[in-house]
Design an enzyme around this catalytic site. Structure first.
Site, mmCIF file in Angstrom:
data_model
loop_
_atom_site.group_PDB
_atom_site.id
_atom_site.type_symbol
_atom_site.label_atom_id
_atom_site.label_comp_id
_atom_site.label_asym_id
_atom_site.label_seq_id
_atom_site.Cartn_x
_atom_site.Cartn_y
_atom_site.Cartn_z
ATOM 1 N N GLU A 58 73.456 57.842 55.424
ATOM 2 C CA GLU A 58 74.683 58.144 56.166
ATOM 3 C C GLU A 58 74.725 59.602 56.614
ATOM 4 O O GLU A 58 74.268 60.490 55.890
ATOM 5 C CB GLU A 58 75.897 57.869 55.261
ATOM 6 C CG GLU A 58 76.001 56.421 54.871
ATOM 7 C CD GLU A 58 76.875 56.164 53.654
ATOM 8 O OE1 GLU A 58 77.492 55.096 53.597
ATOM 9 O OE2 GLU A 58 76.941 57.033 52.755
ATOM 10 N N ASP A 230 81.181 51.556 48.056
ATOM 11 C CA ASP A 230 81.316 52.558 49.115
ATOM 12 C C ASP A 230 80.481 52.239 50.342
ATOM 13 O O ASP A 230 80.150 53.134 51.107
ATOM 14 C CB ASP A 230 80.976 53.955 48.571
ATOM 15 C CG ASP A 230 79.551 54.037 48.038
ATOM 16 O OD1 ASP A 230 78.855 53.010 48.025
ATOM 17 O OD2 ASP A 230 79.129 55.135 47.637
HETATM 18 P P1 NAD Z 1 73.456 55.570 39.289
HETATM 19 O O1 NAD Z 1 72.496 54.568 39.824
HETATM 20 O O2 NAD Z 1 72.943 56.833 38.733
HETATM 21 O O3 NAD Z 1 74.380 54.896 38.176
HETATM 22 C C1 NAD Z 1 74.944 53.629 38.326
HETATM 23 C C2 NAD Z 1 75.086 53.003 36.942
HETATM 24 O O4 NAD Z 1 75.820 51.785 37.101
HETATM 25 C C3 NAD Z 1 73.750 52.660 36.300
HETATM 26 O O5 NAD Z 1 73.635 53.292 35.033
HETATM 27 C C4 NAD Z 1 73.783 51.122 36.188
HETATM 28 O O6 NAD Z 1 73.135 50.653 35.033
HETATM 29 C C5 NAD Z 1 75.283 50.871 36.155
HETATM 30 N N1 NAD Z 1 75.665 49.514 36.551
HETATM 31 C C6 NAD Z 1 75.242 48.818 37.637
HETATM 32 N N2 NAD Z 1 75.819 47.599 37.657
HETATM 33 C C7 NAD Z 1 76.610 47.545 36.562
HETATM 34 C C8 NAD Z 1 77.461 46.553 36.025
HETATM 35 N N3 NAD Z 1 77.594 45.354 36.617
HETATM 36 N N4 NAD Z 1 78.160 46.826 34.892
HETATM 37 C C9 NAD Z 1 78.015 48.029 34.275
HETATM 38 N N5 NAD Z 1 77.217 49.001 34.723
HETATM 39 C C10 NAD Z 1 76.526 48.772 35.861
HETATM 40 O O7 NAD Z 1 74.469 55.855 40.502
HETATM 41 P P2 NAD Z 1 75.524 57.060 40.624
HETATM 42 O O8 NAD Z 1 74.928 58.203 41.347
HETATM 43 O O9 NAD Z 1 76.189 57.280 39.301
HETATM 44 O O10 NAD Z 1 76.562 56.382 41.623
HETATM 45 C C11 NAD Z 1 77.360 55.305 41.218
HETATM 46 C C12 NAD Z 1 78.016 54.667 42.415
HETATM 47 O O11 NAD Z 1 78.975 55.568 42.972
HETATM 48 C C13 NAD Z 1 77.039 54.344 43.560
HETATM 49 O O12 NAD Z 1 77.387 53.076 44.079
HETATM 50 C C14 NAD Z 1 77.288 55.410 44.582
HETATM 51 O O13 NAD Z 1 77.006 54.988 45.896
HETATM 52 C C15 NAD Z 1 78.779 55.670 44.368
HETATM 53 N N6 NAD Z 1 79.227 57.012 44.773
HETATM 54 C C16 NAD Z 1 80.433 57.096 45.376
HETATM 55 C C17 NAD Z 1 80.939 58.337 45.731
HETATM 56 C C18 NAD Z 1 82.304 58.446 46.354
HETATM 57 O O14 NAD Z 1 82.640 59.493 46.884
HETATM 58 N N7 NAD Z 1 83.129 57.423 46.285
HETATM 59 C C19 NAD Z 1 80.176 59.489 45.509
HETATM 60 C C20 NAD Z 1 78.950 59.383 44.848
HETATM 61 C C21 NAD Z 1 78.486 58.115 44.473
#
Ligand code: NAD
Length: 340
Positions: A58, A230
């Site tokens: 993005e 997101d």
């Molecule tokens: P990451 O991959 O480091 O961590 C995600 C975690 O979620 C992993 O540890 C995984 O095991 C766990 N997980 C996945 N499915 C699961 C489930 N069903 N139940 C429990 N745990 C589960 O990713 P991250 O960098 O921590 O980002 C997390 C999410 O937040 C991503 O989807 C990312 O796109 C989003 N994000 C959003 C914003 C925002 O501004 N809203 C900003 C940054 C990241």
């Protein structure tokens, strides 16, 4: 002529070590709040997303009268299999008057700090003021930043943790074990993690219409901070939850494409966070109400981040000068510069 600064990962680590992560998060929350209060000053648009079967890349541009910013960011939930983060980013800050690039900057670390700061700004406006307990569902890269922001800026004293991968929860506990006045409780299920909490943050990564939280888990008075859903086809909340309380978003036009509300009709009512901060729309109106922050991450938050980092870097002498735009005595003689 202004210099172009480059803030690499190691320079950002140095800057954060010098300022302190908790102080930076607090300063950034103030900056984001301030920028949301002057929402009309920004030229805004939904981000431009390019999708593949496994992820998204993005571009997030925005400007006010003085400065322009963009962030490049991705979301690839399966990157861990290749030893790469799910979310990686870098950003640019420029002068509107000339287009001169003031700074190029790493934004993988900074995205986590800004997302946590934004979550805290929203929760300070929307959660019960008596909130002391949170659940953190998804204990990946964002999670420590989220918990520390809620601890520092809302007074959260205890965090209930759940991840489908227990190693993620173990790492989080190891990383935050030295934080005083914070109790970390590993849980065996989402149900046990969420029970009795004032605030629930969902931060899971899966490119699927996932149901991380179901309606029966939502208790009166809860504030839901849903940051993981997101992009199109990627959600965390059962649609019924979105009818249990008011839904707040950053920028409705983008949230309708990417947020939890992609599951609802196009005219589903939402309130933008800036409207609550400027008191032009009500936020939480009682302690028993459920509030839902359907966060996707918006360019104004990255603008606030890049502007703050630029100010701190120039005051504190962080970053290196980057030879990004040619400096010429005759600015028309680009060919002469090339040929020496
Ligand atoms: P990451 O991959 O480091 O961590 C995600 C975690 O979620 C992993 O540890 C995984 O095991 C766990 N997980 C996945 N499915 C699961 C489930 N069903 N139940 C429990 N745990 C589960 O990713 P991250 O960098 O921590 O980002 C997390 C999410 O937040 C991503 O989807 C990312 O796109 C989003 N994000 C959003 C914003 C925002 O501004 N809203 C900003 C940054 C990241």
């Amino acid at each position: 002529m202004a210099k172009t600064l480059f803030l690499s990962v190691s320079e950002i680590r140095k800057l954060i070590e010098s300022v302190g992560l908790q102080t930076l998060t607090a300063l950034l929350a103030e900056r984001i709040r301030g920028d949301f209060l002057r929402w009309q000053d920004f030229q805004k648009s939904p981000r431009m997303a390019n999708h593949s079967a496994v992820g998204v890349i993005e571009l997030m541009p925005v400007c006010d009268a003085d400065r322009y910013a963009f962030k490049y960011v991705n979301g690839h939930p399966f990157n861990y299999k290749l030893d790469m983060p799910t979310v990686m980013g870098f950003g640019c800050l420029s002068e509107m008057a000339t287009g001169w690039p003031l700074m190029l900057c790493e934004m993988t670390i900074l995205t986590a700090v800004r997302t946590a700061a934004t979550s805290a700004v929203a929760a300070r406006a929307l959660a019960k003021t008596s909130s002391r307990t949170m659940a953190m569902i998804g204990n990946g890269a964002q999670s420590e930043f989220q918990i520390l922001a809620f601890h520092k800026l809302l007074g959260i004293r205890s965090a209930h943790l759940f991840d489908k991968d227990p190693r993620a929860t173990d790492r989080l506990i190891r990383n935050l074990s030295g934080v005083s006045d914070l109790v970390l409780v590993p849980c065996e299920s989402i149900v046990s993690a969420v029970e009795g909490c004032d605030i629930v943050t969902t931060s899971t990564a899966d490119k699927a219409l996932a149901t991380i939280l179901t309606a029966e888990l939502v208790e009166p008075g809860m504030h839901l901070n849903a940051i993981g859903g997101d992009c199109p086809g990627k959600t965390e909340l059962q649609p019924e939850i979105l009818r249990m309380g008011k839904v707040f978003v950053e920028f409705a036009e983008q949230a309708r494409i990417e947020g939890e509300i992609q599951q609802m009709d196009p005219d589903f009512p939402v309130t933008e966070l800036w409207e609550v901060l400027t008191k032009s729309q009500p936020g939480r109106e009682s302690d028993s109400e459920v509030t839902i922050f359907d966060s996707v991450g918006f360019s104004v938050e990255d603008f606030s981040t890049l502007s703050l980092i630029y100010d701190l870097a120039t005051e504190g002498d962080f970053g290196v000068e980057l030879d990004l735009v040619p400096e010429m005595t005759d600015v028309k003689d680009l060919y002469g510069l090339l040929m020496g």
